[in-house]
Design a protein around this motif. Structure first.
Motif, mmCIF file in Angstrom:
data_model
loop_
_atom_site.group_PDB
_atom_site.id
_atom_site.type_symbol
_atom_site.label_atom_id
_atom_site.label_comp_id
_atom_site.label_asym_id
_atom_site.label_seq_id
_atom_site.Cartn_x
_atom_site.Cartn_y
_atom_site.Cartn_z
ATOM 1 N N UNK A 109 -33.508 150.307 29.046
ATOM 2 C CA UNK A 109 -32.994 149.543 30.177
ATOM 3 C C UNK A 109 -31.972 148.518 29.718
ATOM 4 N N UNK A 110 -30.953 148.309 30.543
ATOM 5 C CA UNK A 110 -29.945 147.298 30.253
ATOM 6 C C UNK A 110 -30.599 145.942 30.009
ATOM 7 N N UNK A 111 -31.602 145.627 30.805
ATOM 8 C CA UNK A 111 -32.221 144.302 30.724
ATOM 9 C C UNK A 111 -33.053 144.112 29.457
ATOM 10 N N UNK A 112 -33.304 145.196 28.722
ATOM 11 C CA UNK A 112 -34.072 145.084 27.475
ATOM 12 C C UNK A 112 -33.248 144.510 26.332
ATOM 13 N N UNK A 113 -31.935 144.532 26.488
ATOM 14 C CA UNK A 113 -31.044 144.196 25.369
ATOM 15 C C UNK A 113 -30.367 142.847 25.585
ATOM 16 N N UNK A 114 -30.297 142.086 24.498
ATOM 17 C CA UNK A 114 -29.689 140.772 24.596
ATOM 18 C C UNK A 114 -28.374 140.636 23.867
ATOM 19 N N UNK A 115 -28.039 141.630 23.050
ATOM 20 C CA UNK A 115 -26.807 141.568 22.266
ATOM 21 C C UNK A 115 -25.972 142.801 22.589
ATOM 22 N N UNK A 116 -24.709 142.590 22.925
ATOM 23 C CA UNK A 116 -23.821 143.668 23.337
ATOM 24 C C UNK A 116 -22.493 143.601 22.589
ATOM 25 N N UNK A 117 -21.907 144.780 22.370
ATOM 26 C CA UNK A 117 -20.558 144.840 21.851
ATOM 27 C C UNK A 117 -19.551 144.714 22.973
ATOM 28 N N UNK A 118 -18.281 144.807 22.603
ATOM 29 C CA UNK A 118 -17.216 144.615 23.587
ATOM 30 C C UNK A 118 -16.850 145.906 24.320
ATOM 31 N N UNK A 119 -17.311 147.021 23.817
ATOM 32 C CA UNK A 119 -17.073 148.307 24.462
ATOM 33 C C UNK A 119 -15.879 149.051 23.913
ATOM 34 N N UNK A 120 -15.917 150.372 24.036
ATOM 35 C CA UNK A 120 -14.800 151.224 23.638
ATOM 36 C C UNK A 120 -14.620 152.289 24.713
ATOM 37 N N UNK A 121 -13.360 152.524 25.080
ATOM 38 C CA UNK A 121 -13.064 153.435 26.189
ATOM 39 C C UNK A 121 -13.089 154.885 25.729
ATOM 40 N N UNK A 122 -13.755 155.718 26.510
ATOM 41 C CA UNK A 122 -13.744 157.164 26.313
ATOM 42 C C UNK A 122 -13.224 157.797 27.597
ATOM 43 N N UNK A 123 -12.162 158.569 27.470
ATOM 44 C CA UNK A 123 -11.573 159.245 28.614
ATOM 45 C C UNK A 123 -11.546 160.742 28.346
ATOM 46 N N UNK A 124 -12.146 161.508 29.260
ATOM 47 C CA UNK A 124 -12.212 162.951 29.106
ATOM 48 C C UNK A 124 -11.463 163.586 30.275
ATOM 49 N N UNK A 125 -10.444 164.355 29.962
ATOM 50 C CA UNK A 125 -9.658 165.001 31.007
ATOM 51 C C UNK A 125 -9.985 166.488 31.084
ATOM 52 N N UNK A 126 -9.830 167.026 32.265
ATOM 53 C CA UNK A 126 -10.179 168.439 32.469
ATOM 54 C C UNK A 126 -9.010 169.345 32.162
#
Length: 126
Positions: A109-126
């Protein structure tokens, strides 16, 4: 602990990508790790998680059989291997950490975690 993700990019459907998340600090082996994603206009959702020992993991049904997760405690790094990518996998991917007393515990669950990274974008095109 601080987290930094990398490895995102733009790919075609059916391709593979490996995301990495590097943690600072010496206590990485005491954290259960999770991967989440958030698509535009949607809530952040669980993708996969791995216990601090690395021997237990679980995944969301939407990625089960296509994604795998691993960790290298000597490198303070957790990986998300993504195969057979689909356009529906397009999102910003985040890694997260939660201190865990038990080596076998993991959290979904999202609420279980207290430390997060900044994120990385993944884009998948058809």
């Amino acid at each position: 602990v601080q987290l930094v993700e990398s490895g995102g990019g733009s790919v075609q459907a059916g391709d593979s990508l490996t995301l990495s998340c590097v943690a600072s600090g010496r206590a990485f082996r005491t954290y259960s790790m999770g991967w989440f994603r958030q698509a535009p206009g949607k809530e952040r959702e669980f993708v996969g998680t791995i216990s601090r020992s690395g021997d237990r993991s679980t995944f969301a049904d939407s990625v089960k059989g296509r994604f795998s997760i691993s960790r290298d405690n000597t490198k303070n790094t957790v990986y998300l291997q993504m195969n057979s990518l689909k356009p529906a996998d397009t999102a910003v991917y985040y890694c997260a950490a939660r201190w865990s007393f038990s080596g076998a515990s993991y959290y979904t669950s999202v609420r279980d975690y207290g430390v997060w990274g900044q994120g990385t974008q993944v884009t998948v095109s058809s």
